[in-house]
Design an enzyme around this catalytic site. Structure first.
Site, PDB file in Angstrom:
ATOM      1  N   ARG A  46     -23.655 -35.041   0.930  1.00 19.23           N
ATOM      2  CA  ARG A  46     -22.893 -35.903   1.840  1.00 19.23           C
ATOM      3  C   ARG A  46     -21.869 -35.097   2.635  1.00 19.23           C
ATOM      4  O   ARG A  46     -21.580 -35.429   3.791  1.00 19.23           O
ATOM      5  CB  ARG A  46     -22.215 -37.025   1.067  1.00 19.23           C
ATOM      6  CG  ARG A  46     -23.218 -38.106   0.706  1.00 19.23           C
ATOM      7  CD  ARG A  46     -22.587 -39.264   0.007  1.00 19.23           C
ATOM      8  NE  ARG A  46     -23.518 -40.391   0.007  1.00 19.23           N
ATOM      9  CZ  ARG A  46     -23.402 -41.459  -0.774  1.00 19.23           C
ATOM     10  NH1 ARG A  46     -22.398 -41.546  -1.609  1.00 19.23           N
ATOM     11  NH2 ARG A  46     -24.276 -42.427  -0.711  1.00 19.23           N
ATOM     12  N   LYS A 206     -32.283 -52.168  -9.054  1.00 12.46           N
ATOM     13  CA  LYS A 206     -31.355 -53.207  -8.607  1.00 12.46           C
ATOM     14  C   LYS A 206     -32.086 -54.210  -7.727  1.00 12.46           C
ATOM     15  O   LYS A 206     -31.940 -54.232  -6.513  1.00 12.46           O
ATOM     16  CB  LYS A 206     -30.180 -52.574  -7.862  1.00 12.46           C
ATOM     17  CG  LYS A 206     -29.230 -51.844  -8.803  1.00 12.46           C
ATOM     18  CD  LYS A 206     -28.059 -51.254  -8.052  1.00 12.46           C
ATOM     19  CE  LYS A 206     -28.473 -50.055  -7.232  1.00 12.46           C
ATOM     20  NZ  LYS A 206     -27.417 -49.490  -6.419  1.00 12.46           N
ATOM     21  N   GLY A 359     -30.029 -43.808  -2.915  1.00  6.53           N
ATOM     22  CA  GLY A 359     -29.529 -42.622  -3.603  1.00  6.53           C
ATOM     23  C   GLY A 359     -30.516 -42.048  -4.602  1.00  6.53           C
ATOM     24  O   GLY A 359     -30.698 -40.836  -4.688  1.00  6.53           O
ATOM     25  N   GLY A 382     -27.273 -48.954   0.346  1.00  2.06           N
ATOM     26  CA  GLY A 382     -27.011 -50.346   0.701  1.00  2.06           C
ATOM     27  C   GLY A 382     -26.983 -50.558   2.206  1.00  2.06           C
ATOM     28  O   GLY A 382     -27.530 -51.538   2.715  1.00  2.06           O
TER      29      GLY A 382
END
Ligand code: ADP
Ligand code: MG
Length: 405
Positions: A46, A206, A359, A382
């Site tokens: 990142r 998720k 991720g 997200g």
């Protein structure tokens, strides 16, 4: 991969390239939320992704004030100071990057006043301020008071309306950073104008995060390949035995709805036909190949099986565009990595345009050494899913429109 250029997609927001920054204080929101292990950065991807915009600002003589969140501190927490991130950024830039004493305040204002053209200061972790996640207007104003211009390059946080991602943009001329612009272009191109067939591979754990995007893809994609824990919501909805596999009730409701509308849907929904199961979620668990999808009591489905992996790989190879989010199984555990590896390799070799988000999907690509073999690897999990779903991202919406510049 297609080797396509950087000009895919449309973007209606003003770019940092068009901002007048020389000698001015520029507040740059970046997504430097890197994984830490005992204060050490375990993956600096990142920070590297933020470099082009920081280098552009330095080259143009801006006085750059970088701000990011790091982890989820509850108030000021020295263990989540930006210090290691600033040190790593300094190494990558081959320049000194000082850390401010706080996020906002008089001391920080004096530190900013000391900053020369081309220099970089990093504010402390934005989540040290409770007003950050509340998008507190007063915090937004105090942030804005530090700078003349705002640049948002934090695509990974753009789906959150926080003070550093959204609030502050209302108080300063606000521009998009290079990474944020590229992210929006690449993902919007897949969403709105994909080379067909569009094949979407969805997995991960998720499930509730993926209900919205999956529902949107039912009418946008041509093929949807379901893997990861998500498939067990579908199997439960079909009345199959799922044993002790991970099943989210919310996911079952969604799966039932998707299956009921499958006839009229654009996309063909594809589910696993075989699995790898085990008695425990553990690297030492004995894997068992199951040539069906009825999971016995006491067993957990932890990967797609080889017939499914081969079918998914073939679908990916036939696609004009591939979007992949979420591993096909518990790939961190070697006995259950084969399905994710097969899909990752198929994406890497696919002749179509390939875009990957999430991720853990990024971690899987990195583990298999395939990061450079996809056309676009999104830094936003997200955020990429919300964009794909067709939702507005607050951190993007708050920026100046292109024609205003
Ligand atoms: P991403 O970060 O790419 O969006 P998620 O965070 O949704 O993906 O999910 C990643 C996690 O899903 C991984 O840690 C993996 O172990 C887990 N996972 C995948 N398949 C299964 C499964 N069948 N059962 C339990 N966990 C799974
Ligand atoms: Mg994840």
């Amino acid at each position: 991969m297609s080797g396509a250029s950087a000009t895919r997609g449309t973007f209606g927001k003003a770019s940092v390239r068009d901002a007048d920054v020389e000698g001015r204080a520029v507040l740059l929101r970046a997504d430097l939320n890197v994984p830490l292990d005992d204060g050490r950065i375990t993956d600096d991807a990142r920070i590297r992704a933020a470099l082009p915009t920081i280098e552009l600002l330095r080259d143009r003589g801006a006085r750059t004030i970088v701000v990011s969140h790091l982890g989820r501190p509850d108030g000021v927490d020295p263990a989540l100071s930006m210090a290691p991130v600033a040190a790593r950024l300094g190494e990558l830039l081959d320049a000194d990057v000082a850390v401010a004493s706080a996020v906002v305040g008089e001391d920080v204002a004096s530190e900013v006043a000391e900053l020369g053209a081309g220099e970089v200061l990093m504010l402390e972790n934005s989540r040290f301020e409770a007003g950050e996640t509340e998008n507190d207007p007063e915090l937004a104003q105090r942030l804005a008071a530090l700078a003349d211009v705002f640049v948002n390059d934090a695509f990974g946080a753009a789906h959150r309306a926080h003070a550093t991602t959204e609030g502050v943009a209302h108080h300063l001329p606000a521009y998009a950073g290079l990474l944020l612009e590229r992210e929006v272009r690449e993902l919007t191109a897949v969403r709105d104008d994909p080379e067909r067939p569009l094949c979407v591979a969805l997995g991960g754990a998720k499930v509730s995060d993926k209900i919205g995007p999956l529902s949107a893809f039912v009418d946008r994609a041509d093929r949807i390949l379901i893997g990861g824990a998500m498939c067990f919501s579908f199997f439960r909805a079909q009345g199959k035995d799922t044993g002790d596999s991970l099943v989210e009730e919310e996911g079952v409701t969604m799966a039932a709805r998707v299956l009921a509308s499958a006839e009229d849907a654009r996309a063909q929904i594809e589910l696993p036909v075989d699995l790898v199961i085990a008695e425990r979620f553990d690297a030492d668990a004995e894997p068992r190949a199951l040539d069906s999808v009825e999971v016995p009591d006491g067993w957990i489905g932890l990967d797609i099986g080889p017939r499914t992996a081969a079918a998914y790989a073939e679908a990916i190879g036939e696609a004009g565009t591939v979007f992949w989010n979420g591993p096909m199984g518990a790939f961190e555990l070697p006995p259950f990595a084969a399905g994710t590896r097969a899909v990752a390799e198929a994406v890497a070799e696919a002749p179509g345009t390939t875009v990957v988000g999430g991720g853990d999907s990024a971690a899987a690509l990195a583990e298999f050494g395939l990061v450079d073999s996809v056309d676009w690897l999104s830094t936003g999990g997200g955020a990429s899913l919300e964009l794909m779903e067709g939702r507005d991202l607050p951190g993007v919406e708050a920026l100046r429109d292109r024609e205003d510049t």
